[in-house]
Design an enzyme around this catalytic site. Structure first.
Site, PDB file in Angstrom:
ATOM      1  N   LYS A   1       0.772  -1.104  -0.041  1.00  0.00           N
ATOM      2  CA  LYS A   1      -0.157   0.025   0.137  1.00  0.00           C
ATOM      3  C   LYS A   1       0.951   1.121   0.186  1.00  0.00           C
ATOM      4  O   LYS A   1       1.668   1.551   0.818  1.00  0.00           O
ATOM      5  CB  LYS A   1      -0.917  -0.024   1.187  1.00  0.00           C
TER       6      LYS A   1
ATOM      7  N   GLY B   1       7.614   4.705   8.098  1.00  0.00           N
ATOM      8  CA  GLY B   1       6.459   5.865   8.190  1.00  0.00           C
ATOM      9  C   GLY B   1       6.662   6.275   9.595  1.00  0.00           C
ATOM     10  O   GLY B   1       7.768   6.236  10.327  1.00  0.00           O
ATOM     11  N   SER B   2       5.999   7.004  10.167  1.00  0.00           N
ATOM     12  CA  SER B   2       5.895   7.654  11.276  1.00  0.00           C
ATOM     13  C   SER B   2       6.085   6.708  12.541  1.00  0.00           C
ATOM     14  O   SER B   2       5.553   5.644  12.499  1.00  0.00           O
ATOM     15  CB  SER B   2       4.597   8.663  11.761  1.00  0.00           C
ATOM     16  N   THR B   3       6.703   6.933  13.694  1.00  0.00           N
ATOM     17  CA  THR B   3       6.991   6.215  14.890  1.00  0.00           C
ATOM     18  C   THR B   3       5.675   5.937  15.240  1.00  0.00           C
ATOM     19  O   THR B   3       5.204   4.792  16.120  1.00  0.00           O
ATOM     20  CB  THR B   3       7.839   6.960  15.810  1.00  0.00           C
ATOM     21  N   GLU B   4       4.713   7.131  15.417  1.00  0.00           N
ATOM     22  CA  GLU B   4       3.510   6.743  15.965  1.00  0.00           C
ATOM     23  C   GLU B   4       2.754   5.539  15.415  1.00  0.00           C
ATOM     24  O   GLU B   4       2.205   4.659  16.261  1.00  0.00           O
ATOM     25  CB  GLU B   4       2.738   8.239  15.744  1.00  0.00           C
TER      26      GLU B   4
ATOM     27  N   GLU C   1      10.587   0.771   9.922  1.00  0.00           N
ATOM     28  CA  GLU C   1      11.551   1.785   9.674  1.00  0.00           C
ATOM     29  C   GLU C   1      10.797   3.291  10.040  1.00  0.00           C
ATOM     30  O   GLU C   1       9.944   3.720   9.125  1.00  0.00           O
ATOM     31  CB  GLU C   1      12.049   1.736   8.309  1.00  0.00           C
TER      32      GLU C   1
ATOM     33  N   GLY D   1       4.062   3.377  13.635  1.00  0.00           N
ATOM     34  CA  GLY D   1       4.863   2.056  14.012  1.00  0.00           C
ATOM     35  C   GLY D   1       4.509   1.389  15.185  1.00  0.00           C
ATOM     36  O   GLY D   1       4.055   0.301  15.319  1.00  0.00           O
TER      37      GLY D   1
ATOM     38  N   GLU E   1      10.658  15.169  15.306  1.00  0.00           N
ATOM     39  CA  GLU E   1      10.984  15.052  13.747  1.00  0.00           C
ATOM     40  C   GLU E   1      10.148  16.371  12.992  1.00  0.00           C
ATOM     41  O   GLU E   1       8.853  16.149  13.188  1.00  0.00           O
ATOM     42  CB  GLU E   1      10.706  13.816  13.312  1.00  0.00           C
TER      43      GLU E   1
ATOM     44  N   CYS F   1      13.560  10.542   6.447  1.00  0.00           N
ATOM     45  CA  CYS F   1      13.538  10.150   7.795  1.00  0.00           C
ATOM     46  C   CYS F   1      14.788  10.204   8.390  1.00  0.00           C
ATOM     47  O   CYS F   1      15.080  10.329   9.647  1.00  0.00           O
ATOM     48  CB  CYS F   1      13.119   8.555   7.647  1.00  0.00           C
TER      49      CYS F   1
HETATM   50  P1  NAI Z   1       2.122   7.810   8.352  1.00  0.00           P
HETATM   51  O1  NAI Z   1       3.041   7.223   9.351  1.00  0.00           O
HETATM   52  O2  NAI Z   1       0.886   8.126   9.121  1.00  0.00           O
HETATM   53  O3  NAI Z   1       2.068   7.350   7.211  1.00  0.00           O
HETATM   54  C1  NAI Z   1       2.723   6.254   6.717  1.00  0.00           C
HETATM   55  C2  NAI Z   1       1.857   5.200   5.799  1.00  0.00           C
HETATM   56  O4  NAI Z   1       1.359   4.369   6.827  1.00  0.00           O
HETATM   57  C3  NAI Z   1       1.105   5.693   4.896  1.00  0.00           C
HETATM   58  O5  NAI Z   1       0.926   4.560   3.805  1.00  0.00           O
HETATM   59  C4  NAI Z   1      -0.286   5.440   5.548  1.00  0.00           C
HETATM   60  O6  NAI Z   1      -1.414   5.315   4.959  1.00  0.00           O
HETATM   61  C5  NAI Z   1      -0.214   4.288   6.701  1.00  0.00           C
HETATM   62  N1  NAI Z   1      -0.993   4.484   7.815  1.00  0.00           N
HETATM   63  C6  NAI Z   1      -1.234   5.535   8.685  1.00  0.00           C
HETATM   64  N2  NAI Z   1      -2.308   4.848   9.695  1.00  0.00           N
HETATM   65  C7  NAI Z   1      -2.040   3.386   9.469  1.00  0.00           C
HETATM   66  C8  NAI Z   1      -2.401   2.446  10.240  1.00  0.00           C
HETATM   67  N3  NAI Z   1      -3.164   2.586  11.572  1.00  0.00           N
HETATM   68  N4  NAI Z   1      -2.197   1.155  10.180  1.00  0.00           N
HETATM   69  C9  NAI Z   1      -1.420   0.886   9.126  1.00  0.00           C
HETATM   70  N5  NAI Z   1      -0.725   1.963   7.835  1.00  0.00           N
HETATM   71  C10 NAI Z   1      -1.221   3.169   8.566  1.00  0.00           C
HETATM   72  O7  NAI Z   1       2.678   9.306   8.044  1.00  0.00           O
HETATM   73  P2  NAI Z   1       2.031  10.575   7.654  1.00  0.00           P
HETATM   74  O8  NAI Z   1       0.768  10.808   8.266  1.00  0.00           O
HETATM   75  O9  NAI Z   1       1.975  10.615   6.367  1.00  0.00           O
HETATM   76  O10 NAI Z   1       3.128  11.790   8.344  1.00  0.00           O
HETATM   77  C11 NAI Z   1       3.252  12.203   9.547  1.00  0.00           C
HETATM   78  C12 NAI Z   1       4.575  12.006  10.024  1.00  0.00           C
HETATM   79  O11 NAI Z   1       5.131  11.112  10.141  1.00  0.00           O
HETATM   80  C13 NAI Z   1       5.345  13.086   9.373  1.00  0.00           C
HETATM   81  O12 NAI Z   1       5.450  14.475   9.598  1.00  0.00           O
HETATM   82  C14 NAI Z   1       6.769  12.645   9.665  1.00  0.00           C
HETATM   83  O13 NAI Z   1       7.316  12.968  10.639  1.00  0.00           O
HETATM   84  C15 NAI Z   1       6.498  11.101   9.808  1.00  0.00           C
HETATM   85  N6  NAI Z   1       6.908  10.465   8.821  1.00  0.00           N
HETATM   86  C16 NAI Z   1       8.110   9.508   8.686  1.00  0.00           C
HETATM   87  C17 NAI Z   1       8.475   9.104   7.654  1.00  0.00           C
HETATM   88  C18 NAI Z   1       9.688   8.277   7.638  1.00  0.00           C
HETATM   89  O14 NAI Z   1      10.112   7.662   6.560  1.00  0.00           O
HETATM   90  N7  NAI Z   1      10.466   8.093   8.784  1.00  0.00           N
HETATM   91  C19 NAI Z   1       7.769   8.907   6.434  1.00  0.00           C
HETATM   92  C20 NAI Z   1       6.385   9.411   6.649  1.00  0.00           C
HETATM   93  C21 NAI Z   1       6.107  10.353   7.596  1.00  0.00           C
END
Ligand code: NAI
Length: 759
Positions: free
Chosen positions: A190, A242-245, A264, A247, A395, A298
């Site tokens: 996804k 994605g985000s630590t939250e 990651e 994760g 971050e 990240c």
């Molecule tokens: P996110 O962590 O919410 O999204 C990443 C992925 O996870 C997306 O595909 C999203 O649809 C999916 N996702 C969201 N909630 C989910 C759940 N409960 N179960 C399974 N999958 C889920 O990140 P977001 O909202 O796009 O960005 C928010 C903050 O996260 C950013 O400001 C940044 O600080 C951080 N972030 C960090 C990344 C990294 O590579 N470390 C990448 C993206 C965001």
């Protein structure tokens, strides 16, 4: 304007890349996309719009996958498994090779589409995202062919659910799909809702490559769709970036399900500049570290740590360089910084910068203005920042650099490690000894020496601490998609407990001893190198012996002792640790054949390696200790000895909760440990009722990894409790400790250190 004027001002004109190919591709699809499931396109009932961050316009609509479609995608992946696994590794490798070629053939389409979808400069998508994605498939095409010989006794996991973020849409897809397929898994991936388009184009590439239907399924949607994939019972592995939250949410959701998990997550990576560094090189490195991809990386070098003696000089150079950066249309080849992915992200950046100013930071932004159309944020430098302030800890995920100073290398390391994260770090110095020393001491999965943001498929990427676990790339990345099939636990072992049935537990204080004038002899706990009575003074009886019954205070004391001993023990040379274990093995000879000799032998053999990355230079890896490992022991004495000795052999310190049914070998062990050369606090043993002690150990933020051997309910509990500090978990009822290399892998985390060569 004359040529002379242009040369004087060095003003660039626009050099736009044409979006024509992309528009044709989008029009061909009527600017409406469904899901790629089982090799076919399936429409969804609901859809959402995808925007171009460069101008805020709608590019197309994309389907929101519902639960039934998630289920259909997982079933398609499951159905495709036998066929895919029936191929030889080399045959699978050929498919990956064709995919790599297809990406290269359509590189321009991919690059322009990525820039339009994400807002990142075309220079980056063209020169980095797309070539690296192709490289990932080439590299793993090779691994697929070598799999059977390089990873004997390993098999694919099955169906992998993969969830990726919006900052490197195609590259993260490649990092996920290539190793999974190479190992014989099938996938449901996804993409992030902001940036699904290159994933959909990739689906077409899979068809063009003749990939069997169902091997790759791409579903689009928001977090709910991701959650449905995570929760699907027929998925064997979840890989998330994605985000630590989120994760943490995924860790919770997968607890106790047996799904393998790699995370990651975020970072707040230090960019450390020492006074002897090449400052102009460091400034260019910094541009790459924090303004590459608008800082939405990240591993962005978002915390500048500069030695006090050169701070003003360096900051002056940085401000001058910021003045020359160009923000603008992502499709303009002459810009440095593109657009922020979405208004919500722009708002988040604004809010965090505002918070920084409220907490006393000083701001510098260039004098020029960003374009009005689209979602842009200027490069920003925050100084006068305290190490504990919000902007130094959280971050920001935007083009915002915070700067702090240090005086000594030790202070630099302390500041560098002063966040919950541990994804990457960049070290700038001309002093080779200092560079390697700092690289070893900073807690992060990747260290770049005199360079930054270098990536390659051969060099594993992933975090320490709350930046997550698991690696992507390199041989260690393959292990995330493989299960090892081990021999059963030896039936011939003649160690103390194996054939004994455990005595009854007496979970209440026993009556005092002293019958017939004998002295009361209750076994003790072993904490910080000393025998100590349990805090509650309670004991329980096993086989007529009184075993100390530790409580949560004892666990906390043991963790503290392990933390205090961790640094020195991790820095003790492997050779010395091995000698200390050999000495222990000598003293355990009376126990009959035991695994400590083998652990000692392995302690100085589990070495790092060198990777041939495509630059003039190399990366070397170190298998570093994880820190404090909590071990909830199985019943067998072999388990107790091997888990404890290999964990400390790899440089960790441990808090051991022996089996409640068979604690006697552990109390005998500490008497031998007492006479050994193992420093105080390296091994701590808290006997008691495991169920009483586990919660405190699994919850404890001072524990970096927890190993648990027991029934699934217990494994689920430990995994749930690991969410706080995202400690690593190894929770299983299976006891695979005959495989000593596997044990070493569980006891270490790989650090990749990049070393460029040249004057
Ligand atoms: P996110 O962590 O919410 O999204 C990443 C992925 O996870 C997306 O595909 C999203 O649809 C999916 N996702 C969201 N909630 C989910 C759940 N409960 N179960 C399974 N999958 C889920 O990140 P977001 O909202 O796009 O960005 C928010 C903050 O996260 C950013 O400001 C940044 O600080 C951080 N972030 C960090 C990344 C990294 O590579 N470390 C990448 C993206 C965001």
């Amino acid at each position: 304007m004359s040529v002379t004027d242009i040369l004087e001002s060095m003003e660039y004109g626009p050099a736009p890349e044409s979006p024509q190919f992309v528009n044709e591709w989008l029009d061909h699809h009527q600017r409406r996309f469904g899901q790629f499931i089982g090799g076919s396109w399936v429409q969804s009932n609901e859809s959402f719009e995808v925007f171009n961050p460069g101008n805020g316009s709608v590019i197309c609509t994309v389907g929101q996958t519902d639960d039934a479609q998630v289920d259909a995608a997982v079933r398609a992946a499951r159905t495709a498994l036998p066929l895919w696994q029936g191929l030889t590794g080399e045959e699978r490798g050929r498919y990956l090779y064709v995919i790599a070629r297809q990406i290269q053939k359509h590189a321009r389409l991919f690059a322009v589409l990525e820039s339009m979808d994400n807002g990142k400069p075309i220079r980056e998508t063209r020169d980095l995202d797309i070539p690296l994605a192709a490289r990932h498939f080439y590299y793993h095409a090779g691994w697929a062919a070598l799999l059977e010989t390089s990873f004997p006794n390993h098999q694919a996991l099955g169906v992998c659910g993969q969830i990726i973020p919006w900052n490197f849409p195609l590259l993260m897809l490649a990092w996920k799909i290539a190793p999974a397929l190479a190992c014989g898994n099938t996938v449901v991936l996804k993409p992030a809702e902001f940036t699904p388009l290159t994933g959909l184009l990739f689906a077409e590439i899979c068809t063009a490559a003749g990939l069997p239907a169902g091997v790759v399924n791409i579903i689009t949607g928001d977090g709910a769709c991701g959650a449905a994939l995570v929760n699907h019972p027929d998925v064997n592995k979840i890989a998330f970036t994605g985000s630590t939250e989120v994760g943490r949410i995924i860790r919770r959701a997968t607890a106790g399900t047996g799904k393998k998990l790699s995370l990651e997550l975020g970072g707040k990576s230090p960019f450390i500049v020492f006074e002897d560094a090449d400052l102009d090189g460091a400034v260019e490195g910094l541009v790459d570290a924090i303004w590459f991809n608008q800082g939405q990386v990240c591993c962005a070098g978002s915390r500048l740590l500069v030695q006090e003696s050169i701070a003003e000089k360096l900051l002056k150079k940085i401000r001058a360089r910021m003045e020359n950066l160009r923000v603008g249309d992502p499709l303009d080849k002459a810009i440095d910084i593109g657009a922020i992915v979405a208004p919500v992200q722009l708002e988040r950046i604004n809010e965090l910068v505002q918070k920084g100013l409220e907490e006393g930071a000083e701001i510098f932004q260039p004098t020029w203005a960003c374009p009005r159309e689209g979602w842009f944020y200027p490069p920003t430098l925050l100084t006068n920042v305290e190490p504990a302030s919000t902007v130094a800890q959280i971050e920001i995920f935007g083009p915002v650099l915070v700067a702090m100073t240090f005086r000594t290398p030790c202070e630099a390391v302390e500041l560098a490690n002063n966040t919950v994260y541990g994804l990457a770090a960049s070290v700038w110095t001309e002093n080779i000894n200092l560079a390697h020393d700092i690289a070893a001491r900073v807690k992060a999965g990747t260290i770049w020496v005199n360079c930054t943001n270098q990536f390659d498929a051969s060099s594993g990427f992933g975090g320490f601490r709350e930046s997550g676990y698991g690696r992507e790339g390199g041989p260690e990345g393959l292990r995330e998609y493989l299960a090892a099939s081990f021999q059963p636990v030896s039936e011939t072992s003649n160690l103390a407990n194996e054939s004994k049935s455990p005595g009854p537990l007496t979970p209440y204080p026993l009556s005092p001893g002293g019958a017939r004038g004998e002295l009361d002899r209750t076994h003790k706990l072993y904490i910080g190198g000393k025998q100590v009575r349990p805090d509650g003074n309670y004991s329980f009886e096993v086989e007529g012996q009184e075993i100390a019954r530790g409580n949560r205070k004892d666990i906390r004391n043991a963790v503290e002792a392990a933390q205090n001993a961790a640094k020195a023990w991790a820095n003790t040379p492997a050779f010395t640790r091995a000698q200390i274990l050999y000495y222990l093995a000598e003293n355990l000879q009376d126990w009959g054949p035991n695994p400590v000799f083998e652990c000692a032998a392995m302690t100085d053999k589990f070495e790092g390696s060198v990777h041939e990355v495509p630059m003039r230079g190399f990366t070397y890896t170190r298998n570093e200790p994880i820190g404090v490992i909590g071990i909830v022991c199985p019943n067998s004495t072999e388990g107790l000895l091997k888990l404890t000795c290999m964990a400390i052999g790899m440089g960790n310190t441990v808090v051991v909760i022996p089996s409640s049914e068979n604690p006697i070998p552990a109390v005998e062990l500490y008497r031998i440990l007492e006479m050994s050369d193992i420093p105080a606090g390296v091994v701590n043993i808290v006997t008691g009722l495991q169920d009483e002690l586990i919660p405190t150990l699994a919850d404890h933020d001072g524990v970096d990894s927890i190993w648990y051997f027991g029934p699934p309910e217990g494994a689920a509990d430990v995994e749930l409790r690991s969410c706080g500090n995202l400690k690593q978990t190894w929770a299983t009822r299976y006891e695979p400790w005959l495989d000593i290399r596997y044990l070493c892998e569980r006891a270490t985390q790989v650090k990749n250190i990049w070393i460029p060569m040249g004057e």
